[in-house]
Write a protein that holds these residues in place. Structure first.
Motif, PDB file in Angstrom:
ATOM      1  N   VAL A  23       0.826  -1.222   0.000  1.00 43.57           N
ATOM      2  CA  VAL A  23       0.000   0.000   0.000  1.00 43.57           C
ATOM      3  C   VAL A  23       0.857   1.268   0.000  1.00 43.57           C
ATOM      4  O   VAL A  23       0.391   2.320  -0.429  1.00 43.57           O
ATOM      5  CB  VAL A  23      -1.042   0.061   1.154  1.00 43.57           C
ATOM      6  CG1 VAL A  23      -2.145  -0.941   0.939  1.00 43.57           C
ATOM      7  CG2 VAL A  23      -0.401  -0.080   2.498  1.00 43.57           C
ATOM      8  N   LEU A  25       2.975   1.839  -1.983  1.00 39.54           N
ATOM      9  CA  LEU A  25       3.161   2.171  -3.400  1.00 39.54           C
ATOM     10  C   LEU A  25       1.832   2.568  -4.059  1.00 39.54           C
ATOM     11  O   LEU A  25       1.766   2.760  -5.265  1.00 39.54           O
ATOM     12  CB  LEU A  25       3.755   0.973  -4.151  1.00 39.54           C
ATOM     13  CG  LEU A  25       5.043   0.371  -3.582  1.00 39.54           C
ATOM     14  CD1 LEU A  25       5.429  -0.897  -4.336  1.00 39.54           C
ATOM     15  CD2 LEU A  25       6.169   1.395  -3.674  1.00 39.54           C
ATOM     16  N   MET A  26       0.775   2.624  -3.241  1.00 42.92           N
ATOM     17  CA  MET A  26      -0.542   2.922  -3.811  1.00 42.92           C
ATOM     18  C   MET A  26      -1.019   4.279  -3.313  1.00 42.92           C
ATOM     19  O   MET A  26      -0.503   4.807  -2.335  1.00 42.92           O
ATOM     20  CB  MET A  26      -1.563   1.851  -3.401  1.00 42.92           C
ATOM     21  CG  MET A  26      -1.212   0.483  -3.899  1.00 42.92           C
ATOM     22  SD  MET A  26      -2.399  -0.758  -3.340  1.00 42.92           S
ATOM     23  CE  MET A  26      -3.733  -0.526  -4.509  1.00 42.92           C
ATOM     24  N   ASP A  27      -2.077   4.728  -3.955  1.00 43.72           N
ATOM     25  CA  ASP A  27      -2.597   6.023  -3.568  1.00 43.72           C
ATOM     26  C   ASP A  27      -3.970   5.831  -2.912  1.00 43.72           C
ATOM     27  O   ASP A  27      -4.981   6.237  -3.448  1.00 43.72           O
ATOM     28  CB  ASP A  27      -2.695   6.895  -4.835  1.00 43.72           C
ATOM     29  CG  ASP A  27      -3.010   8.326  -4.493  1.00 43.72           C
ATOM     30  OD1 ASP A  27      -2.745   8.707  -3.332  1.00 43.72           O
ATOM     31  OD2 ASP A  27      -3.537   9.044  -5.359  1.00 43.72           O
ATOM     32  N   LEU A  28      -3.973   5.177  -1.749  1.00 46.03           N
ATOM     33  CA  LEU A  28      -5.244   4.936  -1.052  1.00 46.03           C
ATOM     34  C   LEU A  28      -5.364   5.937   0.083  1.00 46.03           C
ATOM     35  O   LEU A  28      -4.370   6.305   0.702  1.00 46.03           O
ATOM     36  CB  LEU A  28      -5.266   3.537  -0.429  1.00 46.03           C
ATOM     37  CG  LEU A  28      -5.266   2.314  -1.339  1.00 46.03           C
ATOM     38  CD1 LEU A  28      -5.341   1.050  -0.484  1.00 46.03           C
ATOM     39  CD2 LEU A  28      -6.429   2.362  -2.306  1.00 46.03           C
ATOM     40  N   SER A  29      -6.595   6.333   0.399  1.00 49.85           N
ATOM     41  CA  SER A  29      -6.751   7.193   1.577  1.00 49.85           C
ATOM     42  C   SER A  29      -6.426   6.356   2.807  1.00 49.85           C
ATOM     43  O   SER A  29      -6.683   5.143   2.812  1.00 49.85           O
ATOM     44  CB  SER A  29      -8.184   7.716   1.645  1.00 49.85           C
ATOM     45  OG  SER A  29      -9.039   6.664   2.015  1.00 49.85           O
ATOM     46  N   GLU A  33      -7.341   2.361   3.498  1.00 48.57           N
ATOM     47  CA  GLU A  33      -6.237   1.421   3.704  1.00 48.57           C
ATOM     48  C   GLU A  33      -6.459   0.623   4.994  1.00 48.57           C
ATOM     49  O   GLU A  33      -6.358  -0.608   5.012  1.00 48.57           O
ATOM     50  CB  GLU A  33      -4.947   2.251   3.783  1.00 48.57           C
ATOM     51  CG  GLU A  33      -3.705   1.453   3.956  1.00 48.57           C
ATOM     52  CD  GLU A  33      -2.491   2.374   4.134  1.00 48.57           C
ATOM     53  OE1 GLU A  33      -2.356   3.351   3.366  1.00 48.57           O
ATOM     54  OE2 GLU A  33      -1.708   2.105   5.052  1.00 48.57           O
ATOM     55  N   ARG A 451       6.136  -1.630 -13.553  1.00 50.64           N
ATOM     56  CA  ARG A 451       6.377  -0.523 -12.614  1.00 50.64           C
ATOM     57  C   ARG A 451       7.780  -0.648 -12.038  1.00 50.64           C
ATOM     58  O   ARG A 451       8.132  -1.667 -11.452  1.00 50.64           O
ATOM     59  CB  ARG A 451       5.366  -0.602 -11.443  1.00 50.64           C
ATOM     60  CG  ARG A 451       3.981  -0.112 -11.785  1.00 50.64           C
ATOM     61  CD  ARG A 451       3.092  -0.159 -10.575  1.00 50.64           C
ATOM     62  NE  ARG A 451       3.565   0.681  -9.484  1.00 50.64           N
ATOM     63  CZ  ARG A 451       2.774   1.271  -8.602  1.00 50.64           C
ATOM     64  NH1 ARG A 451       1.474   1.123  -8.687  1.00 50.64           N
ATOM     65  NH2 ARG A 451       3.272   2.002  -7.634  1.00 50.64           N
ATOM     66  N   ASP A 453       8.962   0.536  -9.438  1.00 47.86           N
ATOM     67  CA  ASP A 453       9.051   0.451  -7.972  1.00 47.86           C
ATOM     68  C   ASP A 453       8.574  -0.904  -7.437  1.00 47.86           C
ATOM     69  O   ASP A 453       8.560  -1.120  -6.225  1.00 47.86           O
ATOM     70  CB  ASP A 453       8.248   1.587  -7.322  1.00 47.86           C
ATOM     71  CG  ASP A 453       6.806   1.648  -7.807  1.00 47.86           C
ATOM     72  OD1 ASP A 453       6.441   0.875  -8.720  1.00 47.86           O
ATOM     73  OD2 ASP A 453       6.031   2.466  -7.276  1.00 47.86           O
ATOM     74  N   ARG A 474     -15.065   1.367  -2.918  1.00 46.99           N
ATOM     75  CA  ARG A 474     -15.418   2.695  -3.443  1.00 46.99           C
ATOM     76  C   ARG A 474     -16.773   2.635  -4.142  1.00 46.99           C
ATOM     77  O   ARG A 474     -17.600   3.522  -4.001  1.00 46.99           O
ATOM     78  CB  ARG A 474     -14.350   3.185  -4.425  1.00 46.99           C
ATOM     79  CG  ARG A 474     -13.104   3.691  -3.728  1.00 46.99           C
ATOM     80  CD  ARG A 474     -12.270   4.552  -4.678  1.00 46.99           C
ATOM     81  NE  ARG A 474     -10.898   4.608  -4.221  1.00 46.99           N
ATOM     82  CZ  ARG A 474      -9.907   3.872  -4.709  1.00 46.99           C
ATOM     83  NH1 ARG A 474     -10.119   3.033  -5.705  1.00 46.99           N
ATOM     84  NH2 ARG A 474      -8.695   3.978  -4.219  1.00 46.99           N
TER      85      ARG A 474
END
Ligand code: NAD
Length: 478
Positions: A23, A25-29, A33, A451, A453, A474
């Protein structure tokens, strides 16, 4: 088993650490998360069963990790040291596994603290029925809420008892058979479920070996044929994986590690023969072929091309990770590599095909079984003969043309036999499983190679599956 070092994280902490690595590496709120990471609920039950002239108390668990999709799904294991932490870790892995292979379930797992070898069949039935009663009462076994399956120490016999107990308590539920998967065929099961997890391991390796770039990353070359494989645990998963890889793909099973030691044979072990020996003698001790050593765990460190841990969690840990020589590890068991060991192996360049993918064959075919139970019809029943008659038309026409050309060519009997046979349930199940394993591997691979990363397949697998769970939350407006 070698002692796990004190500073080793627990199984659940290991899963969380791996989750956190992904996570990051992710763009979660942060809220979402946390919602995905935590286990929603764990039910602990203590129940008594009258046995051997007294009452014995048993402890069982059913953990629900995520209900972003329902029913939730996950096996029930019988083992003497099952505990809440372990069941919660396994439930979390189920969430990610189902998302990765697109089985429409949330994650769950159950456990009963028992050594099944200490009880006879009748006693196990009494205990299983009572445990089932406790879970059914709370909708923790239910076709649309929570659907268990086999895991360590349980198999189709236990699943048949669970299904029957549920039916007795829900006599008018037309979908009762869908309350549990992994049942025997005559109790609503599906062809190919027993072999499914091992078959999935085989298909995972087939897919891996379709990608020369990935094979090279592991420092291997060529095809599966002739590869040296070490398997830990010759139970349901390990036995089927070893059998298919040796009998169908030309792999050499150079060692099998069991609870009482290991058998090694550089020329390849006859898996069927060893399996038979274990069934008769209760272990590998005394096996007359190859060489037998009582220190099984040391054999994990032997050179081989592919290492398949298919028994317990935490067997590759901070204590032995640096000594593992296999360039490719397929996690047929859940959580066989601790988070610390994972770091060491990644650093060394070992390629790990992660558990949430490698052993997803079981839940995939469980999904097919659940669909079969809800649709009340065996796969292939409507199409098989129709398919055969259409193929017959083609064959007849080709033979007519051949005749008119003076029989300068003919169809081979082998082709005709294969082409004319319509797909039955087993063929369809295998085809669906193969397709699932291929697509899931490709989705991980895209992230792994695409990716900069992402350095390993496990992180890639987490990224794919967490992304899917997040999308589902979501869509629900969470
Ligand atoms: P199983 O009970 O059929 O087999 C486990 C095997 O491991 C047995 O042969 C046992 O003797 C052996 N074993 C136990 N302790 C050992 C030790 N210390 N060293 C070496 N061998 C040991 O269980 P299974 O269903 O094959 O499950 C094995 C693993 O696969 C578990 O991690 C399970 O969670 C996972 N898994 C199983 C399924 C499934 O469909 N059964 C699906 C997904 C994942």
């Amino acid at each position: 088993m070698s002692a796990t070092p004190i500073h080793e994280p627990s199984f659940r902490e290991s899963v969380d650490l791996m989750f956190n690595r992904a996570v990051a590496l992710m763009d979660l709120s942060p809220g979402l998360e946390e919602k995905i990471r935590v286990c929603n609920a764990t039910y602990t039950v203590r129940f008594g069963v009258r046995l051997r002239g007294g009452i014995q108390t048993f402890t069982g668990y059913r953990s629900v990790h995520s209900e972003h999709m329902e029913p939730v799904k996950g096996g029930i294991r019988y083992a003497p040291n099952v505990h809440q932490d372990e069941v919660e870790a396994l439930a979390a892995l189920m969430t990610y596994k189902c998302a990765l292979v697109e089985a429409p379930f949330g994650g769950s797992k159950g456990g009963l603290r028992i050594n099944p070898r200490d009880y006879d069949e009748h006693e196990l039935e009494l205990i299983t029925r009572r445990f089932t009663y406790e879970l059914v009462k709370r909708d923790l076994i239910h076709p649309s809420q929570n659907v268990p399956a086999p895991d360590m120490g349980t198999g189709e016999r236990e699943m048949a008892w669970i299904a029957d107990q549920y039916r007795r308590m829900n006599t008018t539920d037309i979908n009762a058979a869908a309350c549990v998967t992994g049942k025997p065929i005559n109790a609503g099961g599906i062809q190919g479920r027993t072999e499914a997890t091992g078959r999935g391991v085989q298909y995972a390796l087939h897919e891996f070996f379709r990608h020369p770039e990935d094979i090279a990353k592991a420092g291997l070359s060529g095809k599966l044929d002739g590869k040296r494989v070490i398997v830990q645990g010759l139970g349901n998963v390990g036995y089927h994986a070893a059998k298919f890889l040796s009998e169908e793909d030309g792999c050499r099973i150079t060692a099998v590690i069991e609870r009482d030691g290991a058998v090694t044979d550089p020329n390849g072990i006859d898996v069927e023969d060893l399996h038979q020996w274990i069934a008769t003698n209760g272990g590998i001790t005394g096996y007359p072929h190859g060489s037998v050593t009582p220190n099984g765990n040391a054999v994990l460190e032997e050179p081989c091309d592919i290492l398949i841990p298919a028994a317990l969690e935490g067997v590759i840990n901070l204590g032995n990770a640096h000594k593992i020589q296999a360039p490719l590890i397929v996690e047929a068991a859940n959580g066989p590599i601790t988070a610390g060991a994972d770091d060491i192996l990644r650093e060394k360049g070992t390629i790990i095909i992660p558990d949430m993918y490698a052993n997803a064959g079981g839940v995939t075919v469980s999904y097919f079984e659940w669909v079969k139970n809800l649709s009340h019809i065996r796969f292939g029943r409507m199409q098989r003969r129709q398919e055969e008659s259409r193929h017959q038309l083609v064959v007849d026409e080709l033979e007519r043309i051949s005749e008119s050309l003076g029989k300068t060519w003919t169809l081979s009997p082998d082709f005709k036999q294969k082409y004319l046979r319509g797909a039955g349930e087993l063929e369809l199940v295998r085809s669906g499983l193969d397709d699932t394993m291929r697509i899931a591997y490709q989705s991980m691979r895209e992230v792994w190679h695409g990716r900069g990363d992402v350095k390993d397949l496990r992180t890639a697998a987490y990224l794919v599956s967490i992304g899917k769970v997040a999308a589902s939350y979501r869509a629900k407006g969470l």
